[in-house]
Design an enzyme around this catalytic site. Structure first.
Site, PDB file in Angstrom:
ATOM      1  CE1 TYR A  70      27.675  51.766  14.507  1.00  0.00           C
ATOM      2  CE2 TYR A  70      28.847  49.688  14.708  1.00  0.00           C
ATOM      3  CZ  TYR A  70      28.689  51.013  15.056  1.00  0.00           C
ATOM      4  OH  TYR A  70      29.534  51.591  15.954  1.00  0.00           O
ATOM      5  CD  GLU A  84      41.347  37.364  34.210  1.00  0.00           C
ATOM      6  OE1 GLU A  84      41.802  36.806  35.216  1.00  0.00           O
ATOM      7  OE2 GLU A  84      40.930  38.542  34.210  1.00  0.00           O
ATOM      8  CG  ASP A 133      44.397  38.795  36.903  1.00  0.00           C
ATOM      9  OD1 ASP A 133      45.496  38.228  36.733  1.00  0.00           O
ATOM     10  OD2 ASP A 133      44.031  39.797  36.262  1.00  0.00           O
TER      11      ASP A 133
END
EC number: 5.6.2.2
Lengths: 375, 394
Positions: B103, B189, B241
């Site tokens: 920024y 996870e 997963d």
């Protein structure tokens, strides 16, 4: 035609025939070309002194801008019948080149040294006189001094010759710029290309002068005439033979290089110009990196490297100094990369871009090839 | 041991920045184009012969930035701007995030990844890690369990309430006095699974530390995990997963990321063992068909892109086999699919079965593997254990 520049060349070539010294005097101009009738009815007064040195033969080569070939003929003035004087020789093709001019040559049995002094004296008188009659142009004095400089020079010097050409062209451009003072905005480059010549020794010299006139953005567009926006190519065949196309390109290339060398940031490739856009930001950040450092010795060291007085330094003037260096380096790089290309391939070839040594995955092909300088 | 770089003190880095700036100024002053060489690093390649040097942490080549290409000029522009910010951070002993830096010149940087690349370039140039530049990412990871440590002089006592999530410290170098009675570290996870475990009081029942990077783990999470393993010497398990992203996250913990390959030696947790969930778990734990999702075209593409990674073949061939199996079966499922039986199935059944059996078997397996390894020079793997238990069940 008064506005067109005309170049007059006198060339002396010494040779020997039957053990006697001979000089071939060739006078060529870049005028409109002659008509055969002009020569057919030339009056010849028998001069016994001249008769001892000259056989009365004149070699002519002439062409007009619209002609597709150069007409070659021999004129024997010792033949009284004007119809029998003229012998037509095979023409030389111009291969599509556009130029005009005439070359008249005679061979005199005299030594070069004797003749040179006489001719130099003659030319000085003649040419200077003509110029003085010609007008009140301030450039006359410059040209005069150029001609005076030839005095005593016994050999043809392309450097001096091209200086004359340069002055003449600048004058031409100045006369044709319509609405603002251009003298200081002209960027002039000269280039001379020599062909080493064949075994017969018919070497060629092509001289090129390139002038770029920079327009100020402040000039209103209404003020800029058609003449100002034009790119003109003026060509003179200095000798009756056709200038070699590659030699001409080379000479123009040298002239452009000359401009580049003497004018920072001019005539850069598209790529280099794009990079120049980054110069202000790069310079500003570098200036900040140096000036925001809390190490004063480091600041002074960098100032010294860049030749800036550390007492007067602020981000603006320091940044400007760095920016100039960056632009100069980009220009130099650009110039060198062109030279490297030249070494590798033929001049102006469209596909002659150079592969970098490594990490070239994003190379944008063809960005900096010349396309439009085919003279 | 956690890798430590030498000479990464702020003063040293400031001196290096000045040296870098000086070299550019010198070049310009002499009319030479600056040429900056940046080492290239990768933590994997597609060379399956085992002859590559990806795991060595050494550079694999050099990149040259000059003023001859527009994209080089742009890269140099960004690099110098970020370097200027870094110099200020170091001189003033302040910290800033990558996002803060973005920024500061959003129109020039255009996107965060441009800043990230410049930061990586600077780390490579100065031979340091990102946190040495006082550039930190906003902490994303969470930790809970049997752990106590001091962060910047402040005591963080997870043990007093082991099922409460604490943010992972951003300034890992300021973590000290780590004390733990945990038996293992479990990396999960996703935050949803982390919260499931917290909700089920998993750490009350199990002496462990649970960590999540909430997706792809950020640098502080990986550094903190690295630090825990180095200090506590605990086994570390990972639960992801059963899909290409879970697998990729697992490899990020174990081998590091490609973007920060230059720092992989200091970020990777090579001890990590894959606990699940595996393709076969849908059969072993009777997960109904409706909980399985077909692999999308993108999933398949991602698997195919991961399969050639050299480290899978050379270091964890059984992981690679699992990945092939995933592609072959063409289905994926999430850890939460285990909740089909009951909400607490994951913490009460699945994990204990994996870790208890696992723990037991890992011990046996480790002994066997050490013996085998001495003969074959191969590392033990949790997958071997899984197959062993499978065989036992049959």
């Amino acid at each position: 035609m008064t506005d067109d520049l005309c170049r007059l060349t006198v060339k002396l070539t010494s040779f020997s025939r039957f053990g006697l010294p001979y000089v071939r005097i060739s006078v060529s101009d870049t005028g409109v070309g002659g008509k055969l009738e002009d020569y057919q009815y030339l009056k010849y007064r028998n001069n016994p002194i001249l008769a001892n040195h000259w056989d009365g033969m004149i070699s002519l080569a002439t062409t007009s801008i619209s002609d597709s070939e150069i007409h070659n003929l021999n004129l024997n003035l010792k033949v009284s019948n004007s119809a029998g004087r003229l012998t037509k020789l095979p023409s030389t093709a111009k291969n599509g080149a556009k130029f005009s001019g005439t070359e008249v040559s005679i061979s005199i049995s005299k030594s070069l040294d004797d003749l040179l002094a006489e001719i130099t004296c003659f030319l000085q008188k003649k040419v200077v006189m003509e110029l003085l009659v010609g007008g009140d142009d301030p450039l006359v004095s410059q040209i005069e001094s150029r001609i005076l400089a030839i005095e005593g020079s016994s050999v043809y010097s392309p450097v001096e010759s091209i200086e004359c050409l340069k002055v003449g062209l600048k004058d031409y451009v100045c006369k044709h710029q319509t609405c603002f003072s251009v003298g200081e905005n002209l960027k002039v480059g000269t280039g001379v290309a020599n062909s080493s010549g064949s075994s017969q020794g018919n070497s060629q010299v092509v001289e090129a002068v390139v002038i770029i006139s920079e327009m100020s953005e402040l000039v209103p567009s209404s003020c800029i005439g058609e003449q100002d926006m034009k790119t003109e190519v003026k060509q003179w065949a200095a000798e009756s033979s056709l200038p070699d196309r590659n030699l001409a390109r080379k000479a123009v290339k040298y002239a452009l290089d000359d401009i580049k060398e003497n004018n920072q940031g001019v005539l850069l490739s598209t790529r280099a110009l794009k990079m120049c856009d980054y110069a202000p930001d790069l310079a500003k950040t570098l200036a900040c990196l140096i000036l925001s450092s809390n190490d004063l010795n480091f600041q002074e060291e960098c100032c010294a490297l860049l030749g800036v007085q550390s007492q007067e330094v602020n981000t603006d003037n320091f940044g400007n100094c760095i920016r100039e260096k960056i632009i100069s380096v980009i220009g130099l790089n650009d110039h060198n990369s062109q030279k490297r290309k030249e070494a590798q391939t033929f001049l102006f070839e469209d596909d002659c871009f150079q592969k970098e040594d490594f990490m070239d995955e994003e190379y944008q092909e063809g960005e900096e090839t010349y396309n439009s300088l085919d003279v | 041991m956690e890798g430590k770089r030498s000479n990464t003190q702020p003063l040293t880095l400031i001196r290096k920045i000045k040296g870098f700036t000086r070299s550019i100024v010198e070049d310009l002053a002499r009319g030479r184009a600056p040429l900056i060489y940046i080492d290239r690093f990768r933590n994997y390649c597609a060379d399956t012969s085992g002859n590559c040097s990806c795991s060595s942490g050494l550079s694999t080549g050099k990149e040259a930035i000059s003023l001859k290409r527009e994209f080089h000029a742009r890269r140099l522009d960004v690099l110098l701007r970020v370097l200027l910010i870094v110099q200020q951070l170091l001189q003033e002993n302040r910290h800033g995030s990558k996002r803060d830096i973005y920024y500061m010149h959003p129109t020039v940087f255009k996107e965060q990844s441009v800043v990230d690349r410049a930061i990586n370039d600077i780390c490579i140039l100065l031979q340091c890690s990102r946190h040495n530049l006082n550039v930190v990412s906003v902490g994303n990871g969470l930790v809970m369990g049997w752990l106590r440590y001091v962060e910047s002089g402040r005591k963080i006592d997870c043990i007093s309430n082991p099922n409460t999530a604490h943010p992972i410290p951003v300034h890992v170098e300021e973590v000290d006095d780590i004390i733990s009675v945990a038996q293992y570290v479990l990396v999960v996870e996703k935050e949803s699974v982390f919260q499931r475990l917290a909700n089920d009081q998993f750490c009350k029942r199990n002496r462990c530390i649970v960590i999540t990077g909430r997706g792809y783990p950020d640098v502080p999470t990986r550094r903190f995990l690295r630090l825990l393993i180095d200090k506590l010497h605990l086994p570390v398990y990972c639960l992801v997963d059963c899909d290409p992203y879970g697998f990729d996250i697992l490899t990020t913990y174990k081998f590091g990321s490609l973007q920060m390959a230059y720092d992989a030696t200091f970020l990777r947790v090579s001890e990590i063992q894959w606990l699940g969930v595996f393709v076969q778990d849908c059969d072993n734990y009777s997960i109904p068909q409706q909980c399985l999702l077909p692999l999308t075209v993108e999933d398949k593409r991602k698997v195919e892109a991961m399969l050639p990674r050299c480290y899978l073949q050379s270091e964890v061939p059984k992981w690679r086999f699992e990945l092939e199996l995933l592609l072959h079966k063409g289905v994926k499922f999430e850890i939460e699919a285990l909740s089909v039986h009951s909400l607490t199935f994951l913490s009460h059944e699945y994990l204990p079965s994996k870790i208890h059996n696992g723990g037991l078997w890992i011990k046996l397996d480790t002994i066997q593997a050490v013996i085998k390894g001495l003969k074959r020079k191969q590392r033990p793997s949790i997958i071997e254990l899984e197959y062993s238990t499978e065989n036992l069940k049959k």
